[in-house]
Design a protein around this motif. Structure first.
Motif, PDB file in Angstrom:
ATOM      1  N   VAL A  37       0.835  -1.205   0.000  1.00 50.37           N
ATOM      2  CA  VAL A  37       0.000   0.000   0.000  1.00 50.37           C
ATOM      3  C   VAL A  37       0.869   1.253   0.000  1.00 50.37           C
ATOM      4  CG1 VAL A  37      -1.663   1.344   1.339  1.00 50.37           C
ATOM      5  CG2 VAL A  37      -1.987  -1.113   1.085  1.00 50.37           C
ATOM      6  N   PHE A  72      -5.291  -7.052  -3.835  1.00 49.53           N
ATOM      7  CA  PHE A  72      -6.363  -6.245  -3.250  1.00 49.53           C
ATOM      8  C   PHE A  72      -5.770  -4.961  -2.663  1.00 49.53           C
ATOM      9  CE2 PHE A  72     -10.071  -6.296   0.037  1.00 49.53           C
ATOM     10  CZ  PHE A  72     -10.693  -5.265  -0.660  1.00 49.53           C
ATOM     11  N   CYS A  73      -4.658  -5.098  -1.943  1.00 48.76           N
ATOM     12  CA  CYS A  73      -3.994  -3.941  -1.351  1.00 48.76           C
ATOM     13  C   CYS A  73      -3.486  -2.987  -2.432  1.00 48.76           C
ATOM     14  CB  CYS A  73      -2.828  -4.389  -0.473  1.00 48.76           C
ATOM     15  SG  CYS A  73      -3.320  -5.303   1.004  1.00 48.76           S
ATOM     16  N   LEU A 105      -6.426  -1.029  -3.716  1.00 48.21           N
ATOM     17  CA  LEU A 105      -6.829  -0.007  -2.739  1.00 48.21           C
ATOM     18  C   LEU A 105      -5.847   1.158  -2.737  1.00 48.21           C
ATOM     19  CD1 LEU A 105      -7.987  -2.175   0.308  1.00 48.21           C
ATOM     20  CD2 LEU A 105      -9.398  -1.025  -1.399  1.00 48.21           C
ATOM     21  N   LEU A 114      -6.720   3.185  -5.706  1.00 45.76           N
ATOM     22  CA  LEU A 114      -8.047   3.779  -5.542  1.00 45.76           C
ATOM     23  C   LEU A 114      -8.037   4.952  -4.569  1.00 45.76           C
ATOM     24  CD1 LEU A 114     -11.154   3.606  -6.056  1.00 45.76           C
ATOM     25  CD2 LEU A 114     -11.247   2.065  -4.074  1.00 45.76           C
ATOM     26  N   VAL A 115      -7.397   4.775  -3.423  1.00 43.39           N
ATOM     27  CA  VAL A 115      -7.472   5.762  -2.341  1.00 43.39           C
ATOM     28  C   VAL A 115      -6.295   6.739  -2.348  1.00 43.39           C
ATOM     29  CG1 VAL A 115      -7.729   6.032   0.151  1.00 43.39           C
ATOM     30  CG2 VAL A 115      -8.697   4.034  -0.960  1.00 43.39           C
ATOM     31  N   ALA A 124      -6.174   3.631   2.747  1.00 41.16           N
ATOM     32  CA  ALA A 124      -6.298   2.340   2.058  1.00 41.16           C
ATOM     33  C   ALA A 124      -6.365   1.202   3.069  1.00 41.16           C
ATOM     34  CB  ALA A 124      -5.110   2.142   1.117  1.00 41.16           C
ATOM     35  N   PHE A 175      -9.684   1.326   4.736  1.00 42.40           N
ATOM     36  CA  PHE A 175     -10.715   0.745   3.877  1.00 42.40           C
ATOM     37  C   PHE A 175     -10.677  -0.771   3.939  1.00 42.40           C
ATOM     38  CE2 PHE A 175     -12.610  -0.798  -0.001  1.00 42.40           C
ATOM     39  CZ  PHE A 175     -13.676   0.066  -0.234  1.00 42.40           C
ATOM     40  N   LEU A 176      -9.458  -1.324   4.012  1.00 41.70           N
ATOM     41  CA  LEU A 176      -9.299  -2.774   4.117  1.00 41.70           C
ATOM     42  C   LEU A 176      -9.964  -3.293   5.390  1.00 41.70           C
ATOM     43  CD1 LEU A 176      -7.943  -5.328   2.901  1.00 41.70           C
ATOM     44  CD2 LEU A 176      -5.937  -4.772   4.288  1.00 41.70           C
ATOM     45  N   TRP A 209     -13.752  -3.049   5.007  1.00 40.36           N
ATOM     46  CA  TRP A 209     -14.266  -4.112   4.140  1.00 40.36           C
ATOM     47  C   TRP A 209     -14.329  -5.437   4.884  1.00 40.36           C
ATOM     48  CZ3 TRP A 209     -16.785  -4.111  -0.318  1.00 40.36           C
ATOM     49  CH2 TRP A 209     -16.996  -5.342  -0.945  1.00 40.36           C
ATOM     50  N   SER A 222      -7.241  -2.201 -11.295  1.00 38.29           N
ATOM     51  CA  SER A 222      -6.162  -1.241 -11.018  1.00 38.29           C
ATOM     52  C   SER A 222      -5.714  -0.560 -12.307  1.00 38.29           C
ATOM     53  CB  SER A 222      -4.969  -1.970 -10.374  1.00 38.29           C
ATOM     54  OG  SER A 222      -5.329  -2.528  -9.128  1.00 38.29           O
TER      55      SER A 222
END
Length: 279
Positions: free
Chosen positions: A80, A164-165, A168, A171-172, A178, A181-182, A185, A270
């Protein structure tokens, strides 16, 4: 691909925080061997973990991969932060100016994810093999190299989680948000499971079947908890009248397929997100 990977590794190694977190992660993995010294004395009940066969082949593959997977958050922070720093320091824009395409940029990040997962898997393999050869009661080659699918599940779990990380992070744009958000979720999936289990389908085992298609749940299903496989735990459950129904601890092909599908979705998303974003 070698050039892309080299660029990313240089960025990570030049970051003191990323370097420390990565080294800390592998040091903590080495501490799995210290589990052998854990002892429990509860009245007449005495439990010495090392004597329960946790380092026996092939159980050690299951136990060590499960414990090691818990520590994946350390590398998740690196992944991240790796993405967040691209925005903070403007290296993403500079890379694109220097001729790196957005597709190559995402590929370079994914290659780093795969490399981290691969090195971690090899590390667990080597450490488990050494511990097993030193402490296992069974050293026949056919037993040593059985249940090796847990290593595959561990590798896929790390790749999916780190992908996934990565998504994120793109995205963030901020590592703290991030990771937040993880966490959110993870709580969200727990709430959904609770609603399905106790409100929507209270009398049928449908909630678990639905949840297996959620990202974090599918990753979690790759390696189930190994503790109830220990003979001492089974004996204790029997003594207190607990559930002794046989449980399937194997690696599920469905969980593997779902986790791999989410990996593709995260990496593709991504790229799409980065492609649309004006940098």
């Amino acid at each position: 691909m070698k050039r892309l990977l080299s660029i990313e590794l240089q960025k990570i190694w030049r970051s003191r925080a990323s370097r420390v977190l990565t080294i800390t992660y592998f040091v903590l993995l080495s501490f799995i061997a210290l589990i052998a010294s854990i002892k429990f004395d509860i009245g007449s009940f005495k439990l010495h973990i090392a004597e329960q066969g946790i380092f026996n082949f092939p159980y050690i593959w299951h136990f060590n991969t499960y414990i090691a997977a818990i520590l994946k958050l350390f590398l998740a922070i690196v992944i991240v932060s790796m993405m967040a720093n691209e925005y903070s320091y403007g290296t993403l824009k500079q890379n694109l100016i220097d001729g790196l395409s957005k597709k190559e940029f995402v590929i370079s990040k994914f290659l780093t994810v795969v490399l981290f997962a691969g090195i971690s898997t090899l590390f667990i393999f080597a450490m488990s093999l050494i511990l097993g050869l030193c402490f296992s009661s069974y050293t026949e080659p056919s037993i040593i190299f059985s249940d090796m699918e847990y290593l595959l599940a561990y590798f896929v779990k790390l790749v999916a989680f780190f992908s996934f990380c990565l998504f994120l992070g793109i995205l963030v744009k901020r590592s703290a948000f991030a990771l937040g958000f993880l966490l959110v979720w993870n709580i969200f999936e727990g709430i959904v499971y609770g609603i399905l289990e106790f409100q929507v389908f209270p009398k049928a085992d449908i909630a678990t079947k639905i949840m297996q298609f959620f990202p974090l749940a599918s990753m979690s299903n790759l390696i189930l908890e190994p503790f109830t496989r220990l003979s001492a735990i089974k004996t204790l459950e029997t003594a207190i009248g607990g559930d002794v129904t046989p449980k399937d601890y194997g690696v599920s092909a469905i969980a593997l397929a779902v986790a791999l599908a989410w990996t593709v979705i995260f990496v593709f998303s991504s790229y799409k997100l980065l492609k649309k974003r004006d940098l």
